[in-house]
Design a protein around this motif. Structure first.
Motif, PDB file in Angstrom:
ATOM      1  N   LEU A  34      -4.859 -30.172  37.837  1.00 48.72           N
ATOM      2  CA  LEU A  34      -6.233 -29.692  37.878  1.00 48.72           C
ATOM      3  C   LEU A  34      -6.390 -28.634  38.964  1.00 48.72           C
ATOM      4  CD1 LEU A  34      -6.150 -33.084  37.836  1.00 48.72           C
ATOM      5  CD2 LEU A  34      -8.542 -32.759  37.304  1.00 48.72           C
ATOM      6  N   TYR A  36      -9.545 -27.302  41.502  1.00 44.20           N
ATOM      7  CA  TYR A  36     -10.888 -27.505  42.000  1.00 44.20           C
ATOM      8  C   TYR A  36     -11.272 -26.284  42.831  1.00 44.20           C
ATOM      9  CZ  TYR A  36     -11.215 -32.480  40.796  1.00 44.20           C
ATOM     10  OH  TYR A  36     -11.297 -33.673  40.122  1.00 44.20           O
ATOM     11  N   LYS A  38     -14.025 -24.917  45.846  1.00 43.85           N
ATOM     12  CA  LYS A  38     -14.895 -25.423  46.890  1.00 43.85           C
ATOM     13  C   LYS A  38     -15.566 -24.294  47.652  1.00 43.85           C
ATOM     14  CE  LYS A  38     -15.119 -28.261  50.999  1.00 43.85           C
ATOM     15  NZ  LYS A  38     -16.012 -27.265  51.595  1.00 43.85           N
ATOM     16  N   GLY A  43     -19.078 -30.060  48.256  1.00 49.47           N
ATOM     17  CA  GLY A  43     -17.892 -30.756  47.812  1.00 49.47           C
ATOM     18  C   GLY A  43     -17.125 -29.952  46.782  1.00 49.47           C
ATOM     19  N   PRO A  44     -15.832 -30.240  46.618  1.00 47.84           N
ATOM     20  CA  PRO A  44     -15.059 -29.555  45.575  1.00 47.84           C
ATOM     21  C   PRO A  44     -15.624 -29.859  44.194  1.00 47.84           C
ATOM     22  CG  PRO A  44     -13.622 -30.723  47.117  1.00 47.84           C
ATOM     23  CD  PRO A  44     -15.013 -31.175  47.399  1.00 47.84           C
ATOM     24  N   PHE A  89      -8.309 -25.582  45.266  1.00 49.68           N
ATOM     25  CA  PHE A  89      -7.331 -26.649  45.458  1.00 49.68           C
ATOM     26  C   PHE A  89      -6.635 -26.946  44.139  1.00 49.68           C
ATOM     27  CE2 PHE A  89      -8.146 -27.995  49.726  1.00 49.68           C
ATOM     28  CZ  PHE A  89      -9.495 -27.754  49.962  1.00 49.68           C
ATOM     29  N   LEU A 101      -5.407 -38.449  42.357  1.00 49.47           N
ATOM     30  CA  LEU A 101      -4.932 -37.082  42.473  1.00 49.47           C
ATOM     31  C   LEU A 101      -4.256 -36.850  43.821  1.00 49.47           C
ATOM     32  CD1 LEU A 101      -8.026 -35.190  41.037  1.00 49.47           C
ATOM     33  CD2 LEU A 101      -5.885 -35.710  39.876  1.00 49.47           C
ATOM     34  N   PHE A 103      -3.568 -33.627  46.248  1.00 48.81           N
ATOM     35  CA  PHE A 103      -4.074 -32.267  46.409  1.00 48.81           C
ATOM     36  C   PHE A 103      -3.143 -31.414  47.249  1.00 48.81           C
ATOM     37  CE2 PHE A 103      -8.364 -32.195  44.690  1.00 48.81           C
ATOM     38  CZ  PHE A 103      -8.642 -33.534  44.526  1.00 48.81           C
ATOM     39  N   GLY A 104      -3.147 -30.118  46.962  1.00 48.03           N
ATOM     40  CA  GLY A 104      -2.525 -29.144  47.827  1.00 48.03           C
ATOM     41  C   GLY A 104      -3.461 -28.814  48.977  1.00 48.03           C
ATOM     42  N   LYS A 105      -3.010 -27.927  49.861  1.00 45.60           N
ATOM     43  CA  LYS A 105      -3.791 -27.601  51.050  1.00 45.60           C
ATOM     44  C   LYS A 105      -4.887 -26.588  50.778  1.00 45.60           C
ATOM     45  CE  LYS A 105      -0.174 -28.663  54.404  1.00 45.60           C
ATOM     46  NZ  LYS A 105       0.621 -28.159  55.554  1.00 45.60           N
TER      47      LYS A 105
END
Lengths: 113, 111
Positions: A34, A36, A38, A43-44, A89, A101, A103-105
């Motif tokens: 996914l 996202y 932000k 919020g994302p 993200f 999930l 998440f990446g940075k």
């Protein structure tokens, strides 16, 4: 060990051009991915997703590409607009395993008018 | 209003104090999550819950306590706040664990 990596902390693109955000993952068991978006002080929000059985998913100006052999996915935004400026993200999950999930940075996209 | 809310939105507390961040969702989602967002680290999962009275640790659970006595609420407690817990905290909920809907966040500063 980071399982989802976004190696570019920031990206700057001119309005109207293509934005390409990249994401790499290390766990070959991930089967659902996914993106996202932000904005500051919010919020994302979910943007687009792709299952591992596909290699492309498109939604309007946003397209996600998945290369399973390279364990790489990318988000293309065409054409880029100033309102796309945000942190993006990448996230991955083992959908069949019902896991949360990872998440990446994040990558901060700036679209310059 | 339907959705997911967090309170307070901003909080300043002192080292060693207990502080509780609240999260409430009106969708009756089974899953709820707590993340923290820090510069250079992205979103890191603290705890999550698959249903009332079921909780699991995430990536960074140390120093935090959660409970879920009701489906719609998922409070996060810092039992003795430390400066390293200064962060933005996001609550999320979802019907399944691989799709998450986030709240607006709580910015916590520990002095």
């Amino acid at each position: 060990d980071q399982q989802v990596k976004q190696n570019s902390p920031s990206l700057s693109v001119q309005e109207g051009r293509i934005s390409i955000l990249n994401c790499d993952y290390t766990n070959s068991m991930f089967d659902y991915f996914l993106w996202y978006k932000k904005y500051p002080a919010e919020g994302p929000t979910f943007l687009i997703s792709i299952s591992s059985i596909k290699d492309k998913n498109e939604d309007g100006r946003f397209t996600v590409f998945l290369n399973k052999s390279a364990k790489h996915l990318s988000l293309h935004i065409v054409p880029s607009q100033p309102g796309d400026s945000a942190v993006y993200f990448c996230a991955a999950s083992l959908k069949s395993g019902n896991t949360p999930l990872v998440f990446g940075k994040g990558t901060r996209l700036s679209v310059i008018a | 209003d339907a959705g997911i809310t967090q309170s307070p939105r901003y909080k300043i507390t002192e080292t060693g104090r207990q502080v509780t961040l609240m999260c409430h969702q009106t969708w009756s989602h089974s899953y709820m999550f707590w993340y923290r967002q820090d510069l250079g680290h992205g979103l890191r999962l603290i705890y999550y819950s698959a249903a009332a009275d079921i909780t699991d640790k995430g990536e960074v659970p140390d120093g935090y306590v959660v409970s879920r006595s009701k489906t719609e609420n998922f409070p996060l407690t810092l039992e003795s706040a430390t400066r390293s817990q200064t962060s933005v905290y996001f609550c999320a909920s979802s019907p399944v664990p691989y799709e998450q809907y986030f709240g607006p966040g709580t910015r916590l500063t520990v002095t």
